[in-house]
Design a protein around this motif. Structure first.
Motif, PDB file in Angstrom:
ATOM      1  N   ARG A 108      90.056  20.336  62.645  1.00 60.99           N
ATOM      2  CA  ARG A 108      88.856  20.017  63.406  1.00 60.99           C
ATOM      3  C   ARG A 108      88.019  21.293  63.634  1.00 60.99           C
ATOM      4  O   ARG A 108      86.816  21.300  63.416  1.00 60.99           O
ATOM      5  CB  ARG A 108      89.343  19.412  64.721  1.00 60.99           C
ATOM      6  N   LEU A 109      88.708  22.357  64.050  1.00 62.07           N
ATOM      7  CA  LEU A 109      88.027  23.636  64.276  1.00 62.07           C
ATOM      8  C   LEU A 109      87.301  24.070  63.010  1.00 62.07           C
ATOM      9  O   LEU A 109      86.138  24.440  63.022  1.00 62.07           O
ATOM     10  CB  LEU A 109      89.036  24.724  64.647  1.00 62.07           C
TER      11      LEU A 109
ATOM     12  N   MET B 174      90.924  31.033  57.477  1.00 62.85           N
ATOM     13  CA  MET B 174      91.574  29.822  57.948  1.00 62.85           C
ATOM     14  C   MET B 174      91.314  28.667  56.981  1.00 62.85           C
ATOM     15  O   MET B 174      92.247  27.971  56.581  1.00 62.85           O
ATOM     16  CB  MET B 174      91.041  29.476  59.337  1.00 62.85           C
TER      17      MET B 174
ATOM     18  N   ALA C 284      84.350  21.746  62.066  1.00 58.19           N
ATOM     19  CA  ALA C 284      83.223  21.891  62.991  1.00 58.19           C
ATOM     20  C   ALA C 284      82.511  23.217  62.751  1.00 58.19           C
ATOM     21  O   ALA C 284      81.287  23.294  62.790  1.00 58.19           O
ATOM     22  CB  ALA C 284      83.714  21.805  64.431  1.00 58.19           C
ATOM     23  N   TYR C 285      83.273  24.238  62.476  1.00 60.85           N
ATOM     24  CA  TYR C 285      82.662  25.537  62.259  1.00 60.85           C
ATOM     25  C   TYR C 285      81.808  25.513  60.998  1.00 60.85           C
ATOM     26  O   TYR C 285      80.701  26.037  60.971  1.00 60.85           O
ATOM     27  CB  TYR C 285      83.719  26.637  62.153  1.00 60.85           C
TER      28      TYR C 285
ATOM     29  N   ASN D 272     102.380  23.487  59.368  1.00 60.05           N
ATOM     30  CA  ASN D 272     101.719  24.424  60.272  1.00 60.05           C
ATOM     31  C   ASN D 272     100.205  24.302  60.203  1.00 60.05           C
ATOM     32  O   ASN D 272      99.518  24.480  61.208  1.00 60.05           O
ATOM     33  CB  ASN D 272     102.101  25.867  59.934  1.00 60.05           C
ATOM     34  N   SER D 273      99.705  24.048  59.017  1.00 57.91           N
ATOM     35  CA  SER D 273      98.256  24.034  58.870  1.00 57.91           C
ATOM     36  C   SER D 273      97.704  22.632  59.092  1.00 57.91           C
ATOM     37  O   SER D 273      96.504  22.441  59.098  1.00 57.91           O
ATOM     38  CB  SER D 273      97.863  24.553  57.498  1.00 57.91           C
TER      39      SER D 273
ATOM     40  N   GLN E 236      97.785  20.791  61.750  1.00 63.01           N
ATOM     41  CA  GLN E 236      97.597  20.361  63.112  1.00 63.01           C
ATOM     42  C   GLN E 236      96.146  19.920  63.223  1.00 63.01           C
ATOM     43  O   GLN E 236      95.255  20.563  62.689  1.00 63.01           O
ATOM     44  CB  GLN E 236      97.914  21.506  64.050  1.00 63.01           C
ATOM     45  N   GLU E 237      95.976  18.831  63.922  1.00 63.94           N
ATOM     46  CA  GLU E 237      94.646  18.248  64.060  1.00 63.94           C
ATOM     47  C   GLU E 237      93.612  19.289  64.468  1.00 63.94           C
ATOM     48  O   GLU E 237      92.529  19.374  63.906  1.00 63.94           O
ATOM     49  CB  GLU E 237      94.680  17.157  65.150  1.00 63.94           C
ATOM     50  N   TYR E 238      93.972  20.103  65.462  1.00 65.85           N
ATOM     51  CA  TYR E 238      92.953  20.984  66.032  1.00 65.85           C
ATOM     52  C   TYR E 238      92.475  22.021  65.030  1.00 65.85           C
ATOM     53  O   TYR E 238      91.309  22.399  65.015  1.00 65.85           O
ATOM     54  CB  TYR E 238      93.457  21.623  67.339  1.00 65.85           C
ATOM     55  N   LEU E 239      93.355  22.455  64.140  1.00 64.89           N
ATOM     56  CA  LEU E 239      92.951  23.454  63.145  1.00 64.89           C
ATOM     57  C   LEU E 239      91.928  22.868  62.181  1.00 64.89           C
ATOM     58  O   LEU E 239      90.912  23.473  61.873  1.00 64.89           O
ATOM     59  CB  LEU E 239      94.169  23.954  62.369  1.00 64.89           C
TER      60      LEU E 239
ATOM     61  N   THR F 154      93.249  29.033  53.853  1.00 62.84           N
ATOM     62  CA  THR F 154      94.667  28.740  54.070  1.00 62.84           C
ATOM     63  C   THR F 154      94.906  27.235  54.117  1.00 62.84           C
ATOM     64  O   THR F 154      95.840  26.720  53.508  1.00 62.84           O
ATOM     65  CB  THR F 154      95.144  29.372  55.385  1.00 62.84           C
ATOM     66  N   LEU F 155      94.036  26.530  54.853  1.00 57.81           N
ATOM     67  CA  LEU F 155      94.219  25.080  54.978  1.00 57.81           C
ATOM     68  C   LEU F 155      94.086  24.400  53.619  1.00 57.81           C
ATOM     69  O   LEU F 155      94.903  23.552  53.250  1.00 57.81           O
ATOM     70  CB  LEU F 155      93.205  24.492  55.970  1.00 57.81           C
TER      71      LEU F 155
END
Lengths: 495, 405
Positions: free
Chosen positions: B197-198, B222, B201-202, B189-190, B192-195, B225-226
């Motif tokens: 990346r988000l 987040m 980037a943040y 679940n954690s 995913q590329e977009y997570l 968690t990752l």
């Protein structure tokens, strides 16, 4: 950076309601927030229709005596006892189902009703006047009091709630008798509903409890004053002396300016910013008190003030689970074949309507977010579009009598899949959004949608990251997956 | 009481204030170098949800009141697994009996708290927050332990719950533990590329913030968690247990815990629940079924720990939000009661067997057992003497500590 008109309008609609609706997107950039608020007020001016999901069984059972055993003269005491226990069990079970339906019906109002302001205020008061009793009739009666008085006089609201069967039962006032006072009700009225901690003494509680003796309710939920168990004696409460009854105590509490200050602080934190500006709250409290607790005027003061629209207040409120779920449905018109999934999501995300965690209601703010709830929120938009399944389970309340295990019905075997997972079975009507946006340039569309869905400054959510979720095959897939992707960001949790 | 309520107020405002305290964003990917090698203590908490009937768990086999109060539900002496002349265990708890014989089981009777609440959700809140019955606290005792352990840390894995959602017990003021059902699922679940990346980037764009805003809190959660998902997944595979566990949910959960313990993950507290013990109707079958599951899972877990020489470092305890009434009801079940017993399992017990007297059935309060030991004393003991934590700070007061560990 100046905040543009559209962002200010979205700020207003997110706080004073459940966010922007797909059908009204075009009107957001030219109207002023003040005009928009006037419309919100107008749409909420008269009380909306009361919701009724209480089953005939419960209505009938609560209308009569506990168990009409007059025809059963042959029954012995044990048999009668067992029959009454059985009836209670059935009422509990049916109530549980009724309350789920009430929750769904109310959420539908939050999504579709024009009276956004009223429903939003009602949700606030639902948490403020937290009550958790497993009787659908009582819960429905309390919700009715709250929705009807949500924007009226706080005095009426307080009195209505305090005399509701739901609250009297939840705070044990049926057990508050002259000979054996129970202080629970008096304590919560002062601590949680009106004055707040530190603004009354233990003596005030004891004396107020005496004044509330005799307040109770009939089986059908009607308020009743039982003179026989009421303590008629002299009491000293908040510095005044007299042979006060319950109504007099509420009057004394409302005379305290602290009550206005306490409520305005809580409302400010809920609707404006968790960080309180004492000057602004002081100004609100003065006016709230002089208006004799006119909630509608208070909200008008807030939503037409300049400071409400300051940048520091925008995009800083963590949406509660119910705000979050209703907001998605407002932006994405959809039909849900399995409406009860919403109750499951309420539970998983931590805001199970009619089941607040305790007398203090939901703490809100960052308390909504832990790793599990955040990760689930980031997945929900995808689940809705993809018609995927949810296979996670809420904590059981493990009360067989509460029927906790029957959260979701089998639904004809269609909604529940093998292995304990549940489907949203949502059908999104994309045409409404497509028409409202009327835009095919993908760059422009991205900026438009980002501005509509995220109240944080542009670029807060990394575009390259968001685009990883976007299917660029056709204009249709681009729009749809982009909406879902923007909703799957931390920024979307804010308004 | 007023003072205690103020403490609660303080806790609430602290939690909010923390939002706005400048804090470095914590998104550095850890290499998982923090470990907990042998010799370090681990706590496993097994929550019996729904209110387990303690009197049919540890049976007072010489007590006439017990048998009189439970004509149908009373367990005959010869059916129970004999502990002492006066006490027998429920027949399904064979593993517990063996542990008892080996000196690896402690039983504490009559555990509860003053002014008991018979509502499941309220009493569970009291046990999980460790508040008094008259107080409402919004944080849990293990969450506050985590606050202490993970003050400036970026990997809040010192306490884990094996479930889909997080219990109040593990929510602190500043830190909230991670809940996971399955390390692989959390990882997927954690991952995913977009997570990722988000998150990256943040972090790149916002590392020098003067004030922490709600959006920062979300990104921190987040990132935490990752990072934790990676760490937990890696650890769960590093030294996966080879012991065979039952295929039940509890079996799988204890297997996950065992693998993490064996690979020396930095987790010191594991939290897992099993239910439902709310046996108003037809108690006999339901309780026996649940005990069978627990017995099988605990058999595998304790054997696993022994085989891998970690049993000395592990303490497992059980609790339930309340016990049940002494007398059975009309549906061959029992209704909500008060005080209850707790089991302590491990290779490092200083005292074993029955740690105190069986409940006194002659002195009841409204048909319910009176508590003899406050559960907060158990928490204080475990926090101080097993986890070497500041029990007074976590519990908000000094509780008398016990001597079984």
């Amino acid at each position: 950076m100046a905040v543009n008109n559209q962002t200010r309008n979205q700020h207003l609609l997110g706080r004073a309601g459940f966010g922007i609706a797909a059908s009204t997107l075009q009107r957001l950039d030219d109207i002023t927030p003040h005009k928009l608020y006037k419309r919100l007020e107008k749409a909420s001016a008269t009380p909306t229709k009361a919701l009724d999901t209480v089953s005939p069984f419960v209505k009938e059972a609560m209308a009569g005596k506990e168990m009409d055993d007059s025809n059963n003269a042959m029954m012995d005491t044990d048999a009668r006892k067992a029959a009454r226990a059985e009836q209670r069990k059935q009422i509990n079970k049916q109530s549980n189902a009724d309350i789920r339906q009430l929750s769904i019906a109310w959420m539908n109002e939050m999504v579709s009703s024009e009276a956004q302001l009223r429903e939003k205020m009602a949700l606030f008061w639902h948490g403020h006047f937290a009550s958790r009793v497993n009787n659908s009739l009582y819960q429905q009666q309390l919700l009715r009091v709250i929705r009807e008085n949500a924007l009226g006089s706080f005095g009426d609201l307080l009195r209505g709630v305090s005399k509701s069967a739901s609250m009297l039962a939840f705070l044990n006032n049926q057990q508050n008798r002259k000979k054996k006072p129970n202080e629970n009700f008096a304590r919560e009225v002062m601590e949680l509903f009106t004055l707040g901690r530190g603004h009354y003494s233990e003596k005030d509680i004891k004396e107020a409890a005496r004044a509330f003796t005799g307040w109770g309710f009939e089986r059908d939920g009607t308020f009743v004053f039982r003179e026989k168990v009421h303590d008629e004696g002299m009491k000293t409460i908040l510095g005044s002396g007299g042979n006060f009854d319950g109504d007099a105590v509420l009057d004394l509490i409302l005379q305290q300016k602290q009550t206005a200050l306490f409520l305005c602080t809580k409302i400010y934190r809920y609707f404006v910013n968790e960080v309180v500006d004492t000057q602004q709250v002081g100004w609100l409290a003065d006016r709230f008190y002089s208006s004799q607790y006119d909630i509608g005027k208070l909200m008008h003061d807030i939503f037409t003030s300049d400071w409400f629209y300051e940048e520091r207040n925008i995009g800083t409120h963590i949406k509660s689970p119910v705000e979050y779920l209703a907001g998605i449905r407002r932006f994405l018109p959809m039909t849900l074949r399995n409406e009860e999934v919403q109750v499951l999501l309420q539970r998983l995300l931590g805001q199970w309507l009619f089941n607040p965690p305790n007398v203090a209601g939901w703490p809100g703010g960052t308390a909504w977010i832990d790793s599990s709830s955040l990760m689930l929120r980031l997945r929900i938009p995808g689940l809705i579009r993809g018609d995927e399944t949810i296979s996670i389970k809420p904590k059981g309340n493990d009360d067989v009598q509460m029927g906790g295990k029957e959260l979701l019905p089998a639904g004809g075997g269609k909604t529940k899949k093998a292995g304990g997972s549940y489907q949203m079975l949502a059908h999104i009507d994309w045409t409404v959004l497509d028409k409202a946006l009327d835009e095919t340039n993908r760059e422009v569309l991205y900026n438009k949608l980002e501005a509509l869905l995220l109240q944080t400054p542009p670029g807060s959510a990394d575009k390259d990251a968001v685009m990883k979720l976007v299917d660029q095959t056709t204009d249709e897939t681009y729009l749809q997956t982009l909406v879902i992707a923007l909703m799957s960001t931390p920024e979307y949790q804010l308004c | 009481m007023l003072l205690q309520r103020r403490t609660f107020l303080k806790m609430g405002s602290l939690a909010t204030a923390s939002l706005f305290v400048p804090k470095m964003l914590q998104a550095i990917i850890r290499k998982g170098d923090e470990t907990l090698p042998a010799g370090n203590k681990v706590l496993v908490i097994l929550q019996l949800s729904g209110g387990n009937d303690g009197l049919n768990t540890v049976i007072p086999v010489r007590n006439d009141i017990y048998y009189r109060s439970r004509p149908a539900l009373g367990l005959a002496r010869e059916k129970t697994l004999s502990l002492t002349d006066e006490a027998g265990l429920h027949p399904e708890l064979t593993c517990f009996k063996s542990l008892y014989d080996e000196g690896h089981l402690g039983i504490l009777n009559s555990v509860g708290y003053p002014d008991p609440d018979r509502s499941h959700f309220r009493s569970m809140d009291i046990w999980q927050s460790a508040s008094a019955s008259s107080e409402v606290w919004q944080t849990g005792w293990l969450g506050r332990y985590l606050d202490q352990q993970c003050k400036a840390c970026d990997l809040p894995t010192q306490a884990l719950e094996i479930d889909d959602t997080l219990s109040l017990a593990l929510k602190g003021e500043l830190q909230k533990a991670i809940a996971l059902k399955d390390p692989r699922q959390l990882y997927n679940n954690s991952h995913q590329e977009y997570l990722k990346r988000l998150s990256e980037a943040y972090r790149a764009g916002h590392h020098q913030l003067e004030h922490e805003r709600p959006v920062d809190y979300l990104y921190q959660t987040m990132a935490g968690t990752l990072n934790s998902a990676d760490y937990i997944f890696e650890k769960s595979k590093a030294k996966e247990t080879t012991t065979v566990y039952p295929k039940t949910e509890l079996g799988k959960n204890l297997k996950t815990i065992a693998s993490l313990i064996l690979s020396e993950a930095n987790t010191r507290v594991y939290y897992v629940s099993v239910g439902s013990f709310d046996t108003h109707v037809g108690q006999e079958g339901q309780q026996a079924r649940l005990f069978k599951q627990i017995n099988e899972a605990v058999t595998a877990f304790t054997q696993d720990m022994k085989d891998n020489r970690r049993f000395e470092d592990v303490l497992l305890f059980t609790f339930s939000e309340f016990g049940r009434r002494v007398a059975q009801n009309a549906s061959n079940g029992t209704d909500h009661g008060t005080a209850n017993n707790m089991f302590f399992i491990g290779g490092g017990l200083k005292q074993q067997g029955l740690l105190n007297a069986l409940p006194n059935l002659e002195e009841l309060q409204d048909g319910d057992l009176k508590y003899e030991v406050d559960f907060k004393s158990v928490y204080a003991t475990v926090l101080k003497q097993w986890l070497a934590a500041d029990d007074v700070a976590i519990l908000g007061k000094e509780m008398p500590r016990l001597s079984f560990i």
